[in-house]
Design a protein around this motif. Structure first.
Motif, short mmCIF file in Angstrom:
data_model
loop_
_atom_site.label_atom_id
_atom_site.label_comp_id
_atom_site.label_asym_id
_atom_site.label_seq_id
_atom_site.Cartn_x
_atom_site.Cartn_y
_atom_site.Cartn_z
N GLY A 1 42.18 46.31 44.88
CA GLY A 1 40.83 46.87 44.74
C GLY A 1 40.05 46.21 43.61
N LEU A 2 40.74 45.92 42.51
CA LEU A 2 40.10 45.24 41.39
C LEU A 2 39.66 43.83 41.81
CD1 LEU A 2 39.31 44.75 38.44
CD2 LEU A 2 41.71 44.20 37.97
N LYS A 3 40.54 43.11 42.45
CA LYS A 3 40.21 41.74 42.85
C LYS A 3 39.05 41.73 43.84
CE LYS A 3 44.45 40.65 44.05
NZ LYS A 3 45.58 39.83 44.56
N ALA A 4 39.01 42.70 44.76
CA ALA A 4 37.92 42.78 45.74
C ALA A 4 36.58 42.98 45.04
CB ALA A 4 38.18 43.91 46.73
N ARG A 5 36.57 43.78 44.00
CA ARG A 5 35.31 44.04 43.28
C ARG A 5 34.87 42.82 42.47
NH1 ARG A 5 37.67 48.59 44.53
NH2 ARG A 5 36.41 50.50 44.79
N LEU A 6 35.83 42.10 41.90
CA LEU A 6 35.48 40.89 41.18
C LEU A 6 34.97 39.82 42.13
CD1 LEU A 6 38.39 40.65 38.57
CD2 LEU A 6 36.11 41.65 38.29
N ASP A 7 35.57 39.76 43.31
CA ASP A 7 35.09 38.82 44.34
C ASP A 7 33.66 39.17 44.74
OD1 ASP A 7 37.51 37.48 44.32
OD2 ASP A 7 38.33 38.59 46.03
N ALA A 8 33.40 40.48 44.91
CA ALA A 8 32.06 40.92 45.31
C ALA A 8 31.03 40.60 44.24
CB ALA A 8 32.07 42.42 45.59
N ALA A 9 31.44 40.64 42.98
CA ALA A 9 30.52 40.34 41.88
C ALA A 9 30.42 38.85 41.60
CB ALA A 9 30.98 41.07 40.61
N GLY A 10 31.22 38.05 42.29
CA GLY A 10 31.18 36.60 42.11
C GLY A 10 31.79 36.12 40.81
N ILE A 11 32.79 36.85 40.31
CA ILE A 11 33.42 36.48 39.05
C ILE A 11 34.72 35.74 39.33
CG2 ILE A 11 34.45 37.36 36.92
CD1 ILE A 11 32.55 39.72 37.10
N PRO A 12 34.83 34.48 38.93
CA PRO A 12 36.06 33.72 39.18
C PRO A 12 37.19 34.18 38.28
CG PRO A 12 34.52 32.41 37.89
CD PRO A 12 33.79 33.68 38.26
N TYR A 13 38.42 34.09 38.78
CA TYR A 13 39.59 34.50 38.00
C TYR A 13 40.81 33.77 38.51
CZ TYR A 13 40.32 37.49 42.10
OH TYR A 13 40.49 37.94 43.38
#
Length: 429
Positions: free
Chosen positions: A240-252
């Protein structure tokens, strides 16, 4: 001859030429946190030593080697705080502000103390800004903390210089199963581990994962992976965390060896790292600590937070030359007055200007002086303009406005029109 007094090694003065950048950084962060709905809390810098032993962990490097601990006159063992989370948890418990499941989104700023080997960007008294959120257990708040730091890097102009690393440590149960597997693996290679890792294997085996020893890191390539031991709840939370970061366009990037140096973390852990300061260094880090409040005597309360090192981020801004031009200039206008009558009129005029232009940075010459000496001080101040007030100007009720940085010709401006003129030319300047 007595020895000259000096600051303690690793505890540094922040001098007047440095503080404008600090104030800029601190105000930028404070404004951002206000905009995200976080409220400031301020805790003492000294706490009972037991607080940090119970929260951080007695076998961590911080508690074993780095804390400034002393006995006060009452015989109590006290410690200068080495980090902010434990103190913040103590404060919310003591004052009951998370009781009944109340959500709290808090932030703090101030000095921390660890007896480490001082080096560039790492000191024995250092400063942090931290955030702590209580009674929110979903990945959405983990994501918000990361998103707001990403926004901060954008505002500071350093996004290209930092990288986000993520991991999940799971629940205490899944972490216990992983710890057993890791200890079994490392025990089979005990003679090849560095001395520090051998010690950690007995006390805090997960810390072996972030060793800086190259030989031990080579062994860890084949070690069990935390991801294979995650429980379903932790795995779902992490996805769920990774999905939200993907949605916000934040690379990790996922770093399976990221464990952090404190015992209280669970599930999400993250670090913002940079390689622009020499060896890769962490500028901001945090994670989830759902069991910490209960561990410290409170009712089950979820928690997540981060802390950023101000010294390292200031150093990064300087290294990347991301310092706004306006903060290097502390004075907009310097008023030079010649003669007692002009000095008296200048005092009244300067206070009128401060009333009319509250944001104007106006310095009035003190100590009198010749025309040449006052102009020398005006130029040294960095001001854009000098205001000249002498007998001739007084007689005509005008002020001579002289550009000091090549912004045009000198002009005579009537007293009652000066504020409007400065408001225009300072913006243009």
């Amino acid at each position: 001859m007595s020895k000259s007094l000096q600051a303690i090694r690793g505890m540094n003065d922040i001098l007047p030429e440095q503080t404008p950048l600090w104030r800029y950084f601190e105000s930028t962060v404070a404004r951002l946190l206000d905009n995200y709905g976080y409220k400031q809390i301020r805790m003492p810098i000294v706490e009972f030593t037991e607080l940090f032993k119970r929260s951080i962990g007695e076998v961590t490097d911080i508690v074993e080697k780095e804390m400034y601990t002393f006995e006060d006159r009452n015989g109590d063992s006290l410690t200068l705080r080495p980090e902010g989370t434990a103190a913040c948890v103590r404060a919310v418990l003591e004052h009951g502000i998370t009781g009944g499941g109340q959500t709290q989104k808090l932030w703090y700023i101030g000095p921390m103390f660890r007896h480490e080997r001082p080096q560039k960007g790492r000191y024995r008294q250092f400063h942090q800004i931290g955030c702590e959120v209580f009674n929110l257990d979903g990945p959405d708040i983990d994501a918000e903390l990361i998103v707001l730091t990403w926004r901060l890097w954008g505002q500071l102009g350093i996004r290209d210089a930092v990288k986000l690393e993520l991991n999940s440590l799971g629940t205490s149960e899944s972490r216990g199963r992983y710890r057993e597997a890791l200890v079994e693996f490392l025990s089979a290679h005990l003679d090849k581990l560095d001395e520090d890792s051998q010690r950690r294997l007995k006390t805090n085996p997960l810390r072996v994962l972030d060793t800086k020893n190259a030989d031990t890191q080579a062994i860890l390539v084949d070690a069990p992976k935390m991801a294979d031991y995650l429980d379903d709840e932790s795995r779902t939370h992490f996805e769920g965390l990774k999905a939200r970061l993907d949605a916000a366009g934040i690379p990790y990037v996922i770093n399976p060896k990221l464990v952090r140096g404190l015992d209280y973390y669970s599930k999400t852990v993250f670090e913002w790292v940079t390689d622009k300061l020499g060896a890769q260094g962490t500028v901001c880090a945090g994670g989830r600590y759902d069991g910490l409040v209960e561990q410290m005597g409170g009712k089950p309360t979820t928690g997540v937070g981060f802390a950023m090192g101000i010294e390292r981020l200031i150093l990064l801004l300087e290294t990347l030359e991301q310092i706004p031009e306006e903060i290097s200039r502390q004075v907009d206008v310097y008023l030079c007055a010649f003669g007692e009558a002009a000095e008296l009129a200048g005092l009244a005029l300067s206070e009128q200007l401060r009333d009319q232009l509250p944001s104007l940075r106006l310095q009035v010459n003190a100590g009198a002086g010749s025309f040449k000496s006052q102009f020398k001080k005006a130029d040294k101040s960095g001001a854009l303009y000098a205001l000249i007030l002498g007998d001739d100007e007084l007689a005509q009720q005008v002020v001579s406005v002289k550009p000091l940085r090549g912004q045009g010709e000198q002009q005579s401006i009537a007293f009652d029109a000066l504020a409007a003129h400065l408001a225009t030319c300072i913006v243009q300047g």
